[in-house]
Design a protein around this motif. Structure first.
Motif, mmCIF file in Angstrom:
data_model
loop_
_atom_site.group_PDB
_atom_site.id
_atom_site.type_symbol
_atom_site.label_atom_id
_atom_site.label_comp_id
_atom_site.label_asym_id
_atom_site.label_seq_id
_atom_site.Cartn_x
_atom_site.Cartn_y
_atom_site.Cartn_z
ATOM 1 N N ALA A 196 0.873 -1.176 0.000
ATOM 2 C CA ALA A 196 0.000 0.000 0.000
ATOM 3 C C ALA A 196 0.910 1.225 0.000
ATOM 4 N N VAL A 197 1.019 1.870 -1.140
ATOM 5 C CA VAL A 197 1.930 3.012 -1.288
ATOM 6 C C VAL A 197 1.155 4.294 -1.027
ATOM 7 N N THR A 198 1.592 5.040 -0.026
ATOM 8 C CA THR A 198 0.900 6.265 0.372
ATOM 9 C C THR A 198 1.768 7.510 0.211
ATOM 10 N N ASP A 199 2.998 7.349 -0.244
ATOM 11 C CA ASP A 199 3.904 8.500 -0.401
ATOM 12 C C ASP A 199 3.290 9.530 -1.353
ATOM 13 N N PRO A 200 3.059 10.766 -0.902
ATOM 14 C CA PRO A 200 2.371 11.750 -1.739
ATOM 15 C C PRO A 200 3.044 12.016 -3.075
ATOM 16 N N ALA A 201 4.369 12.071 -3.099
ATOM 17 C CA ALA A 201 5.077 12.346 -4.359
ATOM 18 C C ALA A 201 4.894 11.196 -5.341
ATOM 19 N N ALA A 202 4.955 9.956 -4.848
ATOM 20 C CA ALA A 202 4.775 8.796 -5.718
ATOM 21 C C ALA A 202 3.363 8.752 -6.262
ATOM 22 N N LEU A 203 2.383 9.048 -5.416
ATOM 23 C CA LEU A 203 0.993 9.033 -5.855
ATOM 24 C C LEU A 203 0.739 10.114 -6.901
ATOM 25 N N ALA A 204 1.264 11.305 -6.692
ATOM 26 C CA ALA A 204 1.056 12.400 -7.637
ATOM 27 C C ALA A 204 1.680 12.072 -8.987
ATOM 28 N N ALA A 205 2.877 11.501 -8.976
ATOM 29 C CA ALA A 205 3.548 11.169 -10.232
ATOM 30 C C ALA A 205 2.807 10.071 -10.984
ATOM 31 N N ALA A 206 2.351 9.048 -10.263
ATOM 32 C CA ALA A 206 1.660 7.938 -10.922
ATOM 33 C C ALA A 206 0.315 8.381 -11.479
ATOM 34 N N THR A 207 -0.454 9.141 -10.704
ATOM 35 C CA THR A 207 -1.769 9.564 -11.187
ATOM 36 C C THR A 207 -1.637 10.490 -12.389
ATOM 37 N N ALA A 208 -0.615 11.325 -12.395
ATOM 38 C CA ALA A 208 -0.400 12.211 -13.542
ATOM 39 C C ALA A 208 -0.032 11.412 -14.782
ATOM 40 N N ALA A 209 0.816 10.398 -14.605
ATOM 41 C CA ALA A 209 1.241 9.585 -15.752
ATOM 42 C C ALA A 209 0.105 8.736 -16.306
ATOM 43 N N LEU A 210 -0.833 8.342 -15.448
ATOM 44 C CA LEU A 210 -1.944 7.490 -15.867
ATOM 45 C C LEU A 210 -3.119 8.276 -16.441
ATOM 46 N N ALA A 211 -3.175 9.564 -16.171
ATOM 47 C CA ALA A 211 -4.370 10.352 -16.454
ATOM 48 C C ALA A 211 -4.802 10.305 -17.915
ATOM 49 N N SER A 212 -3.852 10.297 -18.840
ATOM 50 C CA SER A 212 -4.204 10.353 -20.258
ATOM 51 C C SER A 212 -4.192 8.989 -20.940
ATOM 52 N N LYS A 213 -3.985 7.927 -20.179
ATOM 53 C CA LYS A 213 -3.889 6.598 -20.774
ATOM 54 C C LYS A 213 -5.251 6.101 -21.265
ATOM 55 N N THR A 214 -5.221 5.332 -22.349
ATOM 56 C CA THR A 214 -6.378 4.546 -22.755
ATOM 57 C C THR A 214 -6.255 3.175 -22.116
ATOM 58 N N PHE A 215 -7.292 2.756 -21.414
ATOM 59 C CA PHE A 215 -7.280 1.466 -20.736
ATOM 60 C C PHE A 215 -8.106 0.456 -21.532
ATOM 61 N N TYR A 216 -7.625 -0.782 -21.542
ATOM 62 C CA TYR A 216 -8.299 -1.883 -22.225
ATOM 63 C C TYR A 216 -8.687 -2.904 -21.157
ATOM 64 N N VAL A 217 -9.966 -3.255 -21.098
ATOM 65 C CA VAL A 217 -10.428 -4.195 -20.083
ATOM 66 C C VAL A 217 -10.026 -5.604 -20.500
ATOM 67 N N ALA A 218 -9.141 -6.210 -19.731
ATOM 68 C CA ALA A 218 -8.745 -7.591 -19.985
ATOM 69 C C ALA A 218 -9.700 -8.566 -19.308
ATOM 70 N N ASP A 219 -10.187 -8.194 -18.123
ATOM 71 C CA ASP A 219 -11.144 -9.038 -17.410
ATOM 72 C C ASP A 219 -11.946 -8.145 -16.469
ATOM 73 N N GLY A 220 -13.241 -8.401 -16.358
ATOM 74 C CA GLY A 220 -14.080 -7.617 -15.465
ATOM 75 C C GLY A 220 -15.105 -6.766 -16.195
ATOM 76 N N HIS A 221 -15.411 -7.094 -17.447
ATOM 77 C CA HIS A 221 -16.403 -6.318 -18.208
ATOM 78 C C HIS A 221 -17.740 -6.216 -17.487
ATOM 79 N N HIS A 222 -18.171 -7.311 -16.875
ATOM 80 C CA HIS A 222 -19.490 -7.318 -16.232
ATOM 81 C C HIS A 222 -19.496 -6.422 -15.006
ATOM 82 N N ARG A 223 -18.405 -6.374 -14.266
ATOM 83 C CA ARG A 223 -18.334 -5.499 -13.103
ATOM 84 C C ARG A 223 -18.230 -4.051 -13.530
ATOM 85 N N TYR A 224 -17.525 -3.774 -14.617
ATOM 86 C CA TYR A 224 -17.424 -2.397 -15.082
ATOM 87 C C TYR A 224 -18.769 -1.896 -15.571
#
Length: 224
Positions: A196-224
Motif C-alpha cells: 500500500a503506497v501512500t507516499d504523496p510524491a509517488a501518488l502524484a507522479a503515478a496519477t499524472a502519468a496514468l491520467a491520459s492513458k487509454t485502458f483496455y479491459v482484460a477481465d471484469g467487463h461485467h463489473r465495469y
C-alpha cells in the motif's frame, strides 16, 4: 486530490489476520468468483469463517427472496467484518502495487506487476475500451452485489501501453524501500505480494502519468 481527478488513490479494506483468526491469507482468499465451482464454493465456506467467498460468491439459501438473499447476506457479512476489525480500512489513500511471481510452462520463473487504483467511470470509448460483449445476467449479478454492499469486492483487470514503465516507476520505487504489506500464495502456486503506497510524491507522479492513458479491459467487463 480533486473529486474530478480521473485516477485516484483510495483507502482500501484489508484483512487483519489476528482479528480473522487466520494464520495466513491463504485461508481467506479465493480465485475469481466466476471460476469457482459449487464444490469449491462449499470448500471455501468450510475452510475459514471469514473466507472472502462469503462476499464474492455467497451461497443461496432456501427461502431467499428479493429482500433477503445472497447479496443482502454478503452486505451484512461485509458490514460485520468492518465493525469487528476483521477488515481494516487503510489509514491513508494508497495506490497498491501488486507483484505476482509464477513459473512458466517451460520452468522459467516470471513476474507480473501492476497497480490497483480508483478509476472514474466513463462510457466505452471515452478512455476505456472493452474486448468482449457482456452477458445481461452476469451484469445483473455483479450489479446487485455492488448495490447491496456499496463496495467493489474485486478489481477490474486493465491493460495500458507504457513501454518505458513510467507510470508504475514511482510506485515501485516507493514500495521497494520496505517489505510488502501482504503476501498470499494461491492454489496454482502463484505468489502475490502487495504494497500500500501512500507516499504523496509517488501518488502524484503515478496519477499524472496514468491520467491520459487509454485502458483496455482484460477481465471484469461485467463489473465495469
Amino acid at each position: 486530490m480533486s473529486t474530478m481527478t480521473r485516477i485516484q488513490p483510495f483507502r482500501g479494506w484489508r484483512y487483519d489476520l489476528a482479528a480473522a483468526g487466520a494464520a495466513s491469507l491463504d485461508e481467506l482468499l479465493t480465485p475469481p468468483y466466476d471460476v469457482i465451482s459449487p464444490a469449491q464454493q462449499a470448500a471455501y465456506y468450510a475452510r475459514q469463517p471469514h473466507n472472502v467467498v462469503r462476499l464474492e460468491l455467497a451461497a443461496d439459501e432456501p427461502g431467499d427472496d428479493d429482500s433477503h438473499n445472497r447479496y443482502t447476506r454478503a452486505a451484512g457479512t461485509l458490514a460485520g467484518w468492518q465493525r469487528s476489525g476483521v477488515l481494516r480500512r487503510e489509514p491513508a489513500p494508497a495506490i497498491y502495487l501488486l507483484r505476482q511471481r509464477y513459473t512458466l510452462p517451460d520452468g522459467r520463473p516470471a513476474t507480473r506487476s501492476g497497480m490497483i487504483f480508483r478509476l472514474r467511470l466513463a462510457p466505452w470509448g471515452k478512455g476505456i475500451l472493452p474486448h468482449e460483449r457482456p452477458f445481461p445476467a452476469a451484469k445483473a449479478d455483479r450489479l446487485a452485489l455492488t448495490i447491496a454492499t456499496g463496495a467493489q469486492c474485486s478489481p477490474i483487470f486493465l491493460l495500458y501501453s507504457d513501454p518505458a514503465g513510467q507510470a508504475q516507476a514511482p510506485v515501485t520505487a516507493a514500495a521497494d524501500q520496505r517489505g510488502p504489506d501482504a503476501v498470499y500464495c494461491d492454489e496454482d502456486g502463484v505468489e502475490h505480494t502487495l504494497w500500500a503506497v501512500t507516499d504523496p510524491a509517488a501518488l502524484a507522479a503515478a496519477t499524472a502519468a496514468l491520467a491520459s492513458k487509454t485502458f483496455y479491459v482484460a477481465d471484469g467487463h461485467h463489473r465495469y
